[in-house]
Design a protein around this motif. Structure first.
Motif, short mmCIF file in Angstrom:
data_model
loop_
_atom_site.label_atom_id
_atom_site.label_comp_id
_atom_site.label_asym_id
_atom_site.label_seq_id
_atom_site.Cartn_x
_atom_site.Cartn_y
_atom_site.Cartn_z
N SER A 82 50.69 66.39 27.87
CA SER A 82 51.36 67.59 27.37
C SER A 82 52.04 68.36 28.49
N GLN B 224 55.30 66.49 29.13
CA GLN B 224 56.25 66.76 28.05
C GLN B 224 56.83 68.16 28.16
N THR B 225 56.01 69.12 28.51
CA THR B 225 56.49 70.49 28.67
C THR B 225 57.51 70.58 29.79
N LEU C 139 59.35 68.18 30.96
CA LEU C 139 60.54 67.37 30.67
C LEU C 139 61.44 68.00 29.60
N TRP C 140 60.87 68.51 28.56
CA TRP C 140 61.66 68.88 27.39
C TRP C 140 62.12 70.33 27.36
N LEU C 141 61.43 71.19 28.11
CA LEU C 141 61.83 72.59 28.12
C LEU C 141 62.57 72.87 29.43
N PRO C 142 63.83 73.32 29.36
CA PRO C 142 64.66 73.37 30.56
C PRO C 142 64.42 74.57 31.48
N ASN D 212 64.22 66.13 35.18
CA ASN D 212 64.66 67.33 34.48
C ASN D 212 65.57 68.21 35.31
#
Length: 119
Positions: free
Chosen positions: A17, A20-21, A23-26, A87
């Motif tokens: 998690s 994922q946090t 990577l996906w939140l810019p 990222n």
């Protein structure tokens, strides 16, 4: 009381998690919280595996020159660097380096998981 199956998977869930946090939140605060979550999962995993080691096994001090925590957190540092490069890299030319960091981090972590399984 937490079921044993959930208890055993918690460090892995923390690391996944956190990745994922990041990577996906810019936003940079998301990246910071993701890296913190990765390292919380890493510390929980290291403490659990260290407590489960056999007292008759090889002690860490005899194995190498790296301090204990530097050695133990090495795969997670590689994973975090790879995630952050994916990222926040300014150029797509950094993607191969990020992939190398991710692959090496995952490989080290899987090797340590296989070597530390308790029967």
């Amino acid at each position: 009381m937490i079921p044993e199956r959930l208890y055993e998977t918690l460090p892995y869930l923390y690391v996944i998690s956190g990745a994922q946090t990041a990577l996906w939140l810019p936003h940079w605060t998301a990246a910071l919280s993701g890296v913190v979550l990765i390292f919380v999962g890493a510390i929980v995993w290291v403490i659990r595996t260290d407590k489960r080691r056999s007292p008759y096994g090889i002690k860490f001090k005899e194995q190498g020159t790296l301090p204990f925590w530097c050695y133990e957190l090495q795969p997670f540092v590689y994973l975090s660097c790879g995630v952050l490069l994916f990222n926040y890299g300014q150029s797509f030319l950094l993607y191969p380096s990020a992939m190398i960091f991710l692959v090496v981090g995952i490989q080290l972590w899987l090797c340590r998981i296989c070597c530390r399984r308790h029967s």
